[in-house]
Write a protein that holds these residues in place. Structure first.
Motif, mmCIF file in Angstrom:
data_model
loop_
_atom_site.group_PDB
_atom_site.id
_atom_site.type_symbol
_atom_site.label_atom_id
_atom_site.label_comp_id
_atom_site.label_asym_id
_atom_site.label_seq_id
_atom_site.Cartn_x
_atom_site.Cartn_y
_atom_site.Cartn_z
ATOM 1 N N ARG A 72 0.613 -1.229 0.105
ATOM 2 C CA ARG A 72 -0.056 -0.141 0.066
ATOM 3 C C ARG A 72 0.837 1.326 0.073
ATOM 4 N N GLY A 73 0.922 2.061 -1.115
ATOM 5 C CA GLY A 73 1.671 3.245 -1.225
ATOM 6 C C GLY A 73 2.880 3.032 -1.884
ATOM 7 N N MET A 74 3.200 4.021 -2.674
ATOM 8 C CA MET A 74 4.697 3.708 -3.430
ATOM 9 C C MET A 74 5.145 5.204 -3.689
ATOM 10 N N LYS A 75 4.766 6.097 -2.651
ATOM 11 C CA LYS A 75 5.324 7.546 -2.762
ATOM 12 C C LYS A 75 6.744 7.739 -2.865
ATOM 13 N N HIS A 76 7.532 7.022 -2.226
ATOM 14 C CA HIS A 76 9.142 7.145 -2.145
ATOM 15 C C HIS A 76 9.689 5.814 -2.939
ATOM 16 N N ILE A 77 9.101 5.367 -3.877
ATOM 17 C CA ILE A 77 9.567 3.951 -4.210
ATOM 18 C C ILE A 77 10.853 4.528 -5.396
ATOM 19 N N LEU A 78 11.014 5.548 -5.774
ATOM 20 C CA LEU A 78 12.035 5.725 -6.639
ATOM 21 C C LEU A 78 13.066 6.895 -6.384
ATOM 22 N N ASP A 79 12.943 6.988 -4.977
ATOM 23 C CA ASP A 79 13.764 8.190 -4.178
ATOM 24 C C ASP A 79 15.202 7.588 -4.296
ATOM 25 N N ARG A 80 15.564 6.117 -4.243
ATOM 26 C CA ARG A 80 16.944 5.865 -4.129
ATOM 27 C C ARG A 80 17.322 5.384 -5.607
ATOM 28 N N VAL A 81 16.613 5.674 -6.661
ATOM 29 C CA VAL A 81 16.932 5.377 -8.001
ATOM 30 C C VAL A 81 17.505 6.482 -8.729
ATOM 31 N N PRO A 82 18.574 6.346 -9.597
ATOM 32 C CA PRO A 82 19.085 7.295 -10.179
ATOM 33 C C PRO A 82 18.088 8.011 -11.402
ATOM 34 N N LEU A 83 18.189 9.492 -11.330
ATOM 35 C CA LEU A 83 16.963 10.131 -11.915
ATOM 36 C C LEU A 83 16.493 9.636 -13.456
ATOM 37 N N ALA A 84 17.707 9.253 -14.297
ATOM 38 C CA ALA A 84 17.191 8.910 -15.489
ATOM 39 C C ALA A 84 16.320 7.732 -15.414
ATOM 40 N N ASP A 85 16.970 6.628 -14.684
ATOM 41 C CA ASP A 85 16.124 5.145 -14.453
ATOM 42 C C ASP A 85 14.915 5.310 -13.595
ATOM 43 N N ALA A 86 14.892 6.360 -12.797
ATOM 44 C CA ALA A 86 13.413 6.564 -12.027
ATOM 45 C C ALA A 86 12.444 7.176 -13.059
ATOM 46 N N ASN A 87 12.847 7.892 -14.072
ATOM 47 C CA ASN A 87 11.920 8.515 -14.959
ATOM 48 C C ASN A 87 11.500 7.480 -16.036
ATOM 49 N N ILE A 88 12.379 6.820 -16.494
ATOM 50 C CA ILE A 88 11.828 5.562 -17.065
ATOM 51 C C ILE A 88 10.816 4.560 -16.486
ATOM 52 N N ILE A 89 11.272 4.245 -15.307
ATOM 53 C CA ILE A 89 10.434 3.320 -14.636
ATOM 54 C C ILE A 89 9.054 4.009 -14.105
ATOM 55 N N LYS A 90 9.184 5.186 -13.856
ATOM 56 C CA LYS A 90 7.581 5.763 -13.588
ATOM 57 C C LYS A 90 6.850 5.608 -15.228
ATOM 58 N N ARG A 91 7.324 6.043 -16.008
ATOM 59 C CA ARG A 91 6.748 5.938 -17.216
ATOM 60 C C ARG A 91 6.122 4.663 -17.514
ATOM 61 N N GLN A 92 6.968 3.306 -17.415
ATOM 62 C CA GLN A 92 6.518 2.349 -17.568
ATOM 63 C C GLN A 92 5.393 1.619 -16.619
ATOM 64 N N MET A 93 5.296 2.191 -15.223
ATOM 65 C CA MET A 93 4.442 2.019 -14.372
ATOM 66 C C MET A 93 3.146 2.766 -14.663
ATOM 67 N N ILE A 94 3.152 3.757 -15.118
ATOM 68 C CA ILE A 94 2.124 4.639 -15.609
ATOM 69 C C ILE A 94 1.573 3.978 -17.010
ATOM 70 N N SER A 95 2.205 3.324 -17.743
ATOM 71 C CA SER A 95 1.676 2.921 -19.022
ATOM 72 C C SER A 95 1.154 1.396 -18.658
ATOM 73 N N TYR A 96 1.563 0.853 -17.507
ATOM 74 C CA TYR A 96 1.150 -0.549 -17.151
ATOM 75 C C TYR A 96 -0.118 -0.256 -16.184
ATOM 76 N N PHE A 97 -0.035 0.401 -15.410
ATOM 77 C CA PHE A 97 -1.363 0.720 -14.545
ATOM 78 C C PHE A 97 -2.481 1.652 -15.322
ATOM 79 N N GLY A 98 -2.121 2.792 -15.895
ATOM 80 C CA GLY A 98 -2.866 3.862 -16.395
ATOM 81 C C GLY A 98 -2.535 4.950 -15.262
ATOM 82 N N LYS A 99 -2.635 6.145 -15.677
ATOM 83 C CA LYS A 99 -2.282 7.144 -15.030
ATOM 84 C C LYS A 99 -3.048 7.301 -13.591
ATOM 85 N N THR A 100 -4.494 7.055 -13.657
ATOM 86 C CA THR A 100 -5.400 7.141 -12.629
ATOM 87 C C THR A 100 -5.188 6.016 -11.551
#
Length: 145
Positions: A72-100
Motif C-alpha cells: 500500500r503506497g509507493m510515494k518514495h519507491i523511486l527515491d533511491r533510483v538514479p533520476l534517468a532510471d526513475a523517469n523510465i520506471i515511472k513512465r513504464q508503471m504509468i503505462s502498465y497501470f494507467g495514470k489514474t
C-alpha cells in the motif's frame, strides 16, 4: 482464514457461496465469508449452487482463503533510483497501470497486488537497480480477483 477476519472489509458485491458440500469449501474464501455473515446483513450476492460443480475441482469462483501480502503506497519507491532510471520506471508503471490507477496506488487509495509488485520489481531489475522496490507499507488481504 485470518483469526481477526472483519466481514465488513469485504466488498458489498462480494459473491457468497452456499455450497457446503463442495470438497474445497473449507479452503474457499467465498464459503468462509458466508459462514461468518452477521445476522444484521439483510441481503447478499450469492453464487447459484446449481451453476457450479459440487466437487469444487474446477470452480471458477474459488478464491483461496489464505491472505496474500499486498503493498500500500509507493510515494518514495523511486527515491533511491538514479533520476534517468526513475523517469523510465515511472513512465513504464504509468503505462502498465494507467495514470489514474498509478496515482491511486501511490497515494494508498488502491492496494498493489502481489503480481503487480513482481512487475514493478522486474522493472527495477531491467534497469539494473540493486535491491527490491520499497513500498510504503504491506498488509495481508485476500486476492479477490
Amino acid at each position: 482464514m485470518k483469526t481477526d477476519f472483519d466481514y465488513n472489509s469485504m466488498p458489498v458485491s462480494f459473491a457468497h457461496c452456499l455450497n457446503g458440500h463442495c470438497l474445497r469449501a473449507d479452503k474457499c474464501l467465498r464459503r468462509q465469508v458466508t459462514l461468518r455473515m452477521p445476522k444484521e446483513r439483510a441481503a447478499v450476492t450469492v453464487i447459484n449452487p446449481e451453476h457450479i460443480a459440487s466437487d469444487g475441482g474446477d470452480c471458477t469462483y474459488f478464491i483461496d482463503e489464505k491472505p496474500l501480502l499486498f503493498a500500500r503506497g509507493m510515494k518514495h519507491i523511486l527515491d533511491r533510483v538514479p533520476l534517468a532510471d526513475a523517469n523510465i520506471i515511472k513512465r513504464q508503471m504509468i503505462s502498465y497501470f494507467g495514470k489514474t490507477v498509478y496515482y491511486r496506488c501511490c497515494n494508498k487509495e488502491r492496494l498493489i497486488k502481489p503480481k503487480e509488485q513482481e512487475y514493478i520489481q522486474g522493472l527495477f531489475r531491467k534497469r539494473g537497480v540493486a535491491g527490491s522496490p520499497q513500498f510504503d507499507e504491506y498488509i495481508e488481504y485476500y486476492d479477490l480477483g
